[in-house]
Design a protein around this motif. Structure first.
Motif, PDB file in Angstrom:
ATOM      1  N   ARG A 110       0.854  -1.192  -0.022  1.00  0.00           N
ATOM      2  CA  ARG A 110       0.016  -0.021   0.081  1.00  0.00           C
ATOM      3  C   ARG A 110       0.765   1.491   0.209  1.00  0.00           C
ATOM      4  O   ARG A 110       0.450   2.201  -0.530  1.00  0.00           O
ATOM      5  CB  ARG A 110      -0.981   0.139   1.310  1.00  0.00           C
ATOM      6  N   TRP A 111       2.101   0.967   0.647  1.00  0.00           N
ATOM      7  CA  TRP A 111       2.962   2.462   0.543  1.00  0.00           C
ATOM      8  C   TRP A 111       4.170   2.250  -0.072  1.00  0.00           C
ATOM      9  O   TRP A 111       4.637   3.326  -0.913  1.00  0.00           O
ATOM     10  CB  TRP A 111       3.412   2.661   1.983  1.00  0.00           C
ATOM     11  N   THR A 170       4.808   9.768   6.726  1.00  0.00           N
ATOM     12  CA  THR A 170       3.769   8.961   7.285  1.00  0.00           C
ATOM     13  C   THR A 170       4.091   7.956   8.345  1.00  0.00           C
ATOM     14  O   THR A 170       4.996   7.208   8.046  1.00  0.00           O
ATOM     15  CB  THR A 170       3.389   7.964   5.793  1.00  0.00           C
ATOM     16  N   GLN A 225      -0.723  11.088   7.771  1.00  0.00           N
ATOM     17  CA  GLN A 225       0.443  11.492   6.762  1.00  0.00           C
ATOM     18  C   GLN A 225       0.432  13.044   6.732  1.00  0.00           C
ATOM     19  O   GLN A 225      -0.610  13.874   6.774  1.00  0.00           O
ATOM     20  CB  GLN A 225      -0.005  11.170   5.327  1.00  0.00           C
ATOM     21  N   TYR A 238      -5.328   7.984   7.312  1.00  0.00           N
ATOM     22  CA  TYR A 238      -5.524   6.898   6.448  1.00  0.00           C
ATOM     23  C   TYR A 238      -6.221   5.904   7.194  1.00  0.00           C
ATOM     24  O   TYR A 238      -5.458   5.605   8.518  1.00  0.00           O
ATOM     25  CB  TYR A 238      -4.271   6.516   5.836  1.00  0.00           C
ATOM     26  N   THR A 268       0.138   8.143  -2.025  1.00  0.00           N
ATOM     27  CA  THR A 268       1.099   6.877  -1.945  1.00  0.00           C
ATOM     28  C   THR A 268       1.620   6.730  -3.245  1.00  0.00           C
ATOM     29  O   THR A 268       1.451   5.580  -4.072  1.00  0.00           O
ATOM     30  CB  THR A 268       0.121   5.621  -1.506  1.00  0.00           C
ATOM     31  N   ALA A 276       3.721   3.423  -4.095  1.00  0.00           N
ATOM     32  CA  ALA A 276       2.603   2.011  -3.932  1.00  0.00           C
ATOM     33  C   ALA A 276       2.436   1.005  -5.236  1.00  0.00           C
ATOM     34  O   ALA A 276       2.596   1.706  -6.215  1.00  0.00           O
ATOM     35  CB  ALA A 276       1.241   2.213  -3.471  1.00  0.00           C
TER      36      ALA A 276
END
Length: 404
Positions: free
Chosen positions: A139-140, A228, A254, A268, A299, A302
């Motif tokens: 996801r990141w 983040t 973030q 998030y 992101t 990601a």
């Protein structure tokens, strides 16, 4: 000093790998070839434009291991025999920029993909050079494996485990994007990037804390400089018999970092629950990329195709933020001998803004695939129905992939 070493590392490793291969073989080293091929047809249908793309991607290289030390070199090439598509969604003076067509982000490209030196001792490892990095659910930070050209990083990565506690820390100076060598300033982004994670598993529960510090150098990309901090928790609860309820909760905060011109701090959230009933896997989830002061959670590193719909409408989070409520039904058909590995998936998404009560639309995603020997065949379809964001978008993929 570290920056210069990272930049020089890949160039220094190439002749080392070539010259050391015969000697390594004599010393009993293991040399493993790397071959990964993928043929794909992608069709895009939007209101004003469409696209048809046939692309073939080949990755080839080798990894030599001597004891706990390994050296890996891999090249990557993408060829488009049918190129009725726009390879670049951004303005650039290049023949692959074809705005009369819809975007398919798979430009023709030949480049060095990975070139790394690694020392590994069990769960402890140190990797230096241009490398693939997939962290957690991507996801990141991820390699964007769905696209033909992979995203890699010029980095030093350390992994360690002590008892139930594991640590994973990366310092990177370069993000090499999926857009290939002809993408001008978007071929790669330089900066100072830190990815840090500390996790532990205790029985069925897995918890992890993470931090991502992104400091970009390119002026046009400074809005993606961010810090983040967050974490996730996963676990499984028995719900009768052999059935379990799989749960995942993730939260992060973030905010702007270094020379980011925006001043914001947004939340998030991600919640997901899933189980299996009569051989059918069910999952329901909700993800929020919050917005503050006109800037939403982003992101940029990601594997974005995994999240918020396969139509890729939300690769950049809208300024008002994004809420994605989804339901997935999937199944593996293990008893079909003629189609080994047969599986199917159906997902529905509803998209809304975080602020402003904007209904973005909804999307249906479906896929089915099976194996023929070492070749994986896949059919995918995405249909995004726009409400107050973007335009109706239909995408279809037919794919064959083979790896050695």
């Amino acid at each position: 000093m570290i920056n210069r070493f990272l930049l020089a590392g890949p160039a220094a490793l190439a002749p080392l790998l070539i010259l050391s291969a015969p000697a390594a073989a004599q010393q009993g080293a293991e040399i493993k070839p790397i071959i990964d091929a993928r043929l794909r047809y992608e069709a895009v249908d939007q209101k004003a434009v469409d696209a048809d793309a046939v692309t073939f991607r080949l990755r080839a290289g080798a990894e030599a291991k001597i004891g706990k030390l390994s050296i890996l070199a891999e090249g990557e090439g993408t060829w488009a025999p049918v190129n009725d598509y726009n390879a670049f969604a951004f303005p650039i003076l290049d023949e692959q920029r074809r705005p009369q067509y819809a975007v398919v982000a798979d430009p023709e490209n030949i480049e060095l993909n990975r070139l790394q030196l690694q020392y590994r001792d069990g769960d402890n490892a140190l990797t230096v050079g241009r490398q693939r990095i997939n962290l957690d659910d991507q996801r990141w930070v991820g390699s964007v494996g769905w696209r033909q050209n992979e995203q890699t990083f010029g980095a030093v990565r350390g992994e360690a485990k002590l008892g139930p506690v594991s640590a994973d820390v990366t310092y990177a100076i370069n993000q090499r994007t999926i857009f290939g060598t002809d993408a001008g300033p978007r071929t790669a982004f330089d900066g100072d990037f830190v990815f840090a994670g500390l996790g532990s598993k205790l029985g069925p529960v897995h918890a992890k804390l993470f931090a991502y510090l992104l400091d970009y150098e390119e002026d046009f990309f400074l809005a993606n400089s961010s810090k983040t901090f967050g974490g996730f928790l996963t676990g499984a609860l028995p719900i009768g018999g052999k059935n379990k309820l799989n749960l995942r909760l993730s939260y992060a905060r973030q905010s702007d970092y270094k020379n980011n011109p925006f001043n914001y701090a947004a939340d998030y959230w991600a919640l997901e629950a899933g189980t299996a009933l009569a051989g059918v896997n069910l999952a329901a989830g909700w993800e929020k990329l919050g917005s503050d002061n006109g800037r939403a959670v982003q992101t940029p590193m990601a594997t974005l195709h995994k999240f918020n719909g396969w139509a890729d409408v939300f690769l950049t989070t809208p300024a008002a933020g994004l809420e994605d409520a989804y339901l997935t039904v999937s199944r593996k058909f293990d008893g079909v001998k003629a189609l080994p590995g047969l599986h199917a998936n159906l997902t529905f998404h509803r998209f809304d803004s975080d602020v402003g009560d904007i209904r973005y639309g909804n999307e249906w995603d479906a896929s089915a695939g099976f194996n023929l020997g070492k070749t994986g065949l896949l059919l995918k379809y995405a249909r995004y129905n726009a409400k107050n964001f973007a335009v109706d978008t239909n995408k279809l993929w037919l794919q064959a992939e083979w790896a050695f």
